[in-house]
Scaffold this active site. Structure first.
Site, short mmCIF file in Angstrom:
data_model
loop_
_atom_site.label_atom_id
_atom_site.label_comp_id
_atom_site.label_asym_id
_atom_site.label_seq_id
_atom_site.Cartn_x
_atom_site.Cartn_y
_atom_site.Cartn_z
N SER A 143 -14.31 -12.71 3.99
CA SER A 143 -13.17 -11.96 4.49
C SER A 143 -13.59 -11.02 5.62
O SER A 143 -14.02 -11.47 6.67
CB SER A 143 -12.51 -11.19 3.34
OG SER A 143 -11.14 -10.97 3.59
N LYS A 185 9.15 3.02 6.59
CA LYS A 185 8.03 3.96 6.45
C LYS A 185 7.26 3.66 5.18
O LYS A 185 6.04 3.76 5.14
CB LYS A 185 8.56 5.40 6.43
CG LYS A 185 7.49 6.45 6.16
CD LYS A 185 6.42 6.42 7.24
CE LYS A 185 5.35 7.48 6.99
NZ LYS A 185 4.27 7.40 7.98
#
Length: 353
Positions: A182, A234
């Site tokens: 990764s 948000k």
């Protein structure tokens, strides 16, 4: 019933004491951080000399004294002639203004053992800066990389530090002895050559985010949770509020976008890869990874270092941050807080690669 009440009060006292201690240590850490802390320093180990000493030590057990004495005499004579010849070459190069070209080639060795938040990038930055300040044509860099990945922005910065080496036209090899998955592979693909041990874990080109949700537990205990935001997205998924399908879809969209950026980054540095085949989030062992083109050669980092010792000066560079005792104690508390808070909150809202 009285026993349960006493037991509950006892547990509450223990929890209060533990929380108070952790809070004090975290405060101490934040105060210590604002004071600046001690400056770190570079630790440099000459691996060529270290290798030579190891060989000499073993040879004393392989040969008798007469052989060792004759061999040492011959080596001293050869070394003396080599030194004289080199002194002449250096004098000549100095007169012609080409002194740097006569410096023996070096292999600089760095070790990066990455955590989830890649905090080790602070040392990597110092190590790379030091190498770039002294490196000359003919020098190379080897990074012994070990990481299972972590936060996207953190490993992006770590990759940028390695890209500084490439920008300086220094050949860069990354050796994976255990794992570069990764975010770790994001760093590895910067290299001119990726070398892997046969059973090292490589790949995992994917993105993940996970977060617990306690909303049902709160409702069951008649506890209300309020969260106020400005901006529709948000906050998408939340730990304590009730998550909506719209929030989940938006969060999944962000994960897909991050995965797309990750694949574009891999494509830029290793264009020959079949991303449809390898960017599935799967991981492979070294020999399998070589067949897929994820790595270039099957070899342990020790083989690279040993081979380089024959014709290069091999230097291990390690930047160490000096810490006071109070900083170390506060650091333990800070790490404990990170393990709890970052896992539950930060990692839930920020994709992991």
């Amino acid at each position: 019933m009285e026993f349960l009440l006493d037991y509950g009060l006892f547990l509450a006292k223990i929890v209060t004491v533990v929380v108070a201690i952790v809070a004090l240590l975290v405060i101490a850490k934040s105060v210590g951080g604002r004071s600046g802390g001690a400056k770190g320093e570079l630790e440099i180990t000459n691996l060529t000399e270290q290798h030579k000493q190891t060989v000499e030590q073993l040879e004393h057990h392989l040969h008798d004294d007469a052989f060792i004495k004759a061999r040492d005499k011959a080596e001293k004579k050869a070394e003396k002639e080599k030194t004289k010849l080199r002194e002449k070459e250096i004098k000549k190069a100095s007169k012609e203004g080409e002194l740097d070209s006569k410096r023996e080639p070096h292999l600089f060795v760095l070790d990066f053992n990455g955590s989830i938040d890649a905090k080790e990038v602070a040392s990597l930055r110092e190590e790379v800066t030091a190498i770039l300040a002294v490196a000359r044509e003919g020098d190379e860099v080897l990074v012994r990389l070990e990481s299972g990945g972590g936060m996207v922005h953190a490993y992006g910065l770590a990759s940028s530090q390695l890209d500084r080496i490439k920008a300086a036209n220094l050949p860069l090899t990354i050796a994976v002895d255990k794992i570069a998955a990764s975010g770790g592979y994001m760093m590895a693909c910067i290299a001119d050559k990726i070398v892997s041990a046969p059973f090292a874990v490589v790949g995992s080109i994917g993105v993940i985010a996970q977060i617990p949700n306690f909303n049902k537990l709160l409702k069951k205990n008649d506890i209300e949770f309020e969260q106020l935001t400005a901006g529709e997205y948000k906050r998408t998924l939340t730990m304590f509020g009730e998550n909506t399908d719209k929030a989940r879809e938006k969060f999944k969209q962000e994960l897909e976008e991050t995965h797309g950026l990750f694949k574009d980054f891999i494509r830029q540095h290793r264009p020959e890869l079949d991303l449809d085949k390898v960017a599935t989030g799967e991981h492979w062992f070294g020999t399998q990874a070589k067949e897929l083109g994820l790595v270039d050669e099957i070899k342990a980092s020790d083989d690279i270092v040993t081979e380089a010792c024959k014709d290069k000066t091999v230097l291990s560079i390690h930047y160490v941050q000096k810490k006071k005792l109070t900083d170390k104690l506060a650091g333990v508390a800070g790490d404990a807080a990170d393990n709890v808070l970052m896992k539950l909150i930060d990692r839930g809202q920020r994709p992991i690669v």
